[in-house]
Motif scaffolding. Structure first.
Motif, PDB file in Angstrom:
ATOM      1  N   UNK A   1      10.403   3.437  -2.609  1.00  0.00           N
ATOM      2  CA  UNK A   1      10.682   4.479  -2.412  1.00  0.00           C
ATOM      3  C   UNK A   1      10.864   5.029  -1.084  1.00  0.00           C
ATOM      4  N   UNK A   2       9.894   4.667  -0.209  1.00  0.00           N
ATOM      5  CA  UNK A   2       9.774   5.156   1.264  1.00  0.00           C
ATOM      6  C   UNK A   2      10.996   4.603   2.054  1.00  0.00           C
TER       7      UNK A   2
ATOM      8  N   UNK B   1       8.914  -4.919  -2.815  1.00  0.00           N
ATOM      9  CA  UNK B   1       8.304  -3.577  -2.164  1.00  0.00           C
ATOM     10  C   UNK B   1       7.960  -2.692  -3.326  1.00  0.00           C
ATOM     11  N   UNK B   2       8.095  -3.078  -4.634  1.00  0.00           N
ATOM     12  CA  UNK B   2       7.804  -2.266  -5.916  1.00  0.00           C
ATOM     13  C   UNK B   2       6.165  -2.394  -6.047  1.00  0.00           C
ATOM     14  N   UNK B   3       5.599  -3.632  -5.534  1.00  0.00           N
ATOM     15  CA  UNK B   3       4.212  -3.892  -5.790  1.00  0.00           C
ATOM     16  C   UNK B   3       3.164  -3.251  -4.898  1.00  0.00           C
ATOM     17  N   UNK B   4       3.592  -2.562  -3.863  1.00  0.00           N
ATOM     18  CA  UNK B   4       2.834  -1.769  -2.925  1.00  0.00           C
ATOM     19  C   UNK B   4       3.025  -0.406  -2.739  1.00  0.00           C
TER      20      UNK B   4
ATOM     21  N   UNK C   1       1.696 -11.629  -0.823  1.00  0.00           N
ATOM     22  CA  UNK C   1       1.061 -11.427  -1.829  1.00  0.00           C
ATOM     23  C   UNK C   1      -0.015 -10.449  -2.075  1.00  0.00           C
ATOM     24  N   UNK C   2      -0.997 -10.148  -0.819  1.00  0.00           N
ATOM     25  CA  UNK C   2      -1.837  -9.343  -0.983  1.00  0.00           C
ATOM     26  C   UNK C   2      -1.676  -7.958   0.014  1.00  0.00           C
ATOM     27  N   UNK C   3      -0.494  -7.993   0.317  1.00  0.00           N
ATOM     28  CA  UNK C   3      -0.257  -6.784   1.334  1.00  0.00           C
ATOM     29  C   UNK C   3       1.221  -6.868   1.896  1.00  0.00           C
ATOM     30  N   UNK C   4       1.321  -5.780   2.855  1.00  0.00           N
ATOM     31  CA  UNK C   4       2.634  -5.974   3.536  1.00  0.00           C
ATOM     32  C   UNK C   4       2.114  -5.639   5.044  1.00  0.00           C
ATOM     33  N   UNK C   5       3.387  -5.999   5.654  1.00  0.00           N
ATOM     34  CA  UNK C   5       3.481  -5.686   7.211  1.00  0.00           C
ATOM     35  C   UNK C   5       4.551  -5.107   7.718  1.00  0.00           C
TER      36      UNK C   5
ATOM     37  N   UNK D   1       2.831  -2.638  15.031  1.00  0.00           N
ATOM     38  CA  UNK D   1       2.735  -3.237  13.776  1.00  0.00           C
ATOM     39  C   UNK D   1       1.665  -2.370  12.950  1.00  0.00           C
ATOM     40  N   UNK D   2       2.043  -2.310  11.758  1.00  0.00           N
ATOM     41  CA  UNK D   2       1.091  -1.657  10.706  1.00  0.00           C
ATOM     42  C   UNK D   2       0.839  -2.729   9.648  1.00  0.00           C
ATOM     43  N   UNK D   3      -0.324  -2.778   9.150  1.00  0.00           N
ATOM     44  CA  UNK D   3      -0.419  -3.831   8.304  1.00  0.00           C
ATOM     45  C   UNK D   3      -1.283  -3.543   7.348  1.00  0.00           C
ATOM     46  N   UNK D   4      -1.292  -3.543   5.707  1.00  0.00           N
ATOM     47  CA  UNK D   4      -2.204  -3.390   4.913  1.00  0.00           C
ATOM     48  C   UNK D   4      -2.551  -4.713   4.169  1.00  0.00           C
ATOM     49  N   UNK D   5      -3.705  -5.129   4.006  1.00  0.00           N
ATOM     50  CA  UNK D   5      -4.149  -6.375   3.469  1.00  0.00           C
ATOM     51  C   UNK D   5      -5.072  -5.995   2.567  1.00  0.00           C
TER      52      UNK D   5
END
Length: 319
Positions: A190-191, A220-223, A258-262, A312-316
């Protein structure tokens, strides 16, 4: 018993009380049960040796009997045990009782602080909610105006009507994102949709064509992400990047794994003096909001030289 013997006895009994209490407070309170047992046994063994020395040692007998030393004073288990228990049982029990009393008092104090903090938070929330709702009077009015203009323009200019519709949806997105009771997380998909609307509107607003390459991969729907983060990053591009070089477009890459996004933003710096000064307010707010939502699972890094900039933004989630 002499005055000196009385003072020593009082001091020793106080030592028993405070040693037991401090072991309970600083060792047992932290869940170290084995450490508590070892320290208690060690203290009582040491104390037992001191009791033995006081009963059967020359110095102890001199204190108790005022220098009248009993010759051939035989060891007696019953007398020794009785003296040991009398000296330790009462003050150990008192120390345990005092420990539990302080624990209950501390627990009540913590509960009271928690209640006060919750009341203060609720009061602040009401203040923030009132301020936010008051601030939304103007955007809400503007959204209604855009909707009215769209209905008037549609019969004459369909393209302009679509642009007004995009402005309306983007403004509504911002209003919902900044509402006090609104969602703190939204889907990354959505973002990205809101980012595309923002770029579409900018294409009509900017006098010259700009070049921003947006690429997305993964589900992108997983996070989730904090609302309006992507618009803030894109806004910084319009402030500081050279977006008019077709051969070197700015890039926004979103990779969901699998576990996050960048999220990676790369751009060529604008040459010459900056039109708008950088105060780092937008990026600082992004960092604070994302750290609030994801804690240590979030990281943010900047790399730059004289000509290029990379963020770089990372969510793991699982490190």
């Amino acid at each position: 018993m002499t005055l000196g013997a009385s003072l020593i006895t009082v001091f020793y009994c106080a030592t028993i009380f405070y040693v037991v209490y401090l072991i309970l407070k600083y060792v047992y309170d932290r869940g170290h049960i084995l450490g508590t047992i070892v320290l208690m046994i060690g203290f009582y063994v040491l104390s037992g040796l001191m009791v033995y020395y006081q009963l059967y040692g020359k110095f102890g007998l001199e204190i108790i009997n005022n220098k009248y030393v009993i010759v051939h004073h035989a060891f007696n288990w019953a007398k020794y045990a009785q003296t040991f228990l009398v000296m330790h049982s009462n003050y150990s029990v008192m120390a345990v009782g005092y420990y539990y009393y302080k624990s209950k008092l501390r627990e009540s104090s913590d509960k009271l602080e928690a209640v006060n903090a919750r009341l203060a938070a609720e009061s602040s929330m009401k203040t923030f909610q009132y301020t936010t709702l008051s601030a939304q009077v103007h955007p809400h009015m503007m959204a209604n105006i855009f909707s009215h203009l769209k209905n008037k323009v549609d019969p004459y200019d369909i393209e302009l009507g679509k642009q007004l519709s995009e402005l309306y949806r983007l403004m509504k997105f911002y209003m919902e994102a900044h509402h006090v009771e609104g969602a703190t997380h939204i889907l990354l998909a959505d973002e990205v949709t809101a980012l595309k609307q923002y770029l579409s509107i900018q294409e009509k607003v900017e006098p010259n064509p700009f070049y921003i390459k947006l690429s997305c991969s993964g589900n992108l729907m997983r996070f989730s992400i904090a609302p309006t983060v992507m618009q803030t990053l894109a806004g910084n591009l319009f402030k500081h990047a050279d977006l008019w070089d077709k051969n070197h477009p700015a890039k926004i890459d979103i990779l969901a794994g699998h576990a996050g996004y960048r999220i990676t933003v790369k751009n060529k710096k604008r040459s010459g003096p900056q039109m708008m000064p950088s105060h780092d307010v937008g990026l600082r707010n992004v960092r604070i909001r994302m750290e609030y939502l994801f804690g240590t699972d979030f990281s943010m890094e900047e790399n730059q030289d004289d000509d290029h900039y990379e963020l770089t933004l990372c969510v793991q989630r699982y490190k």
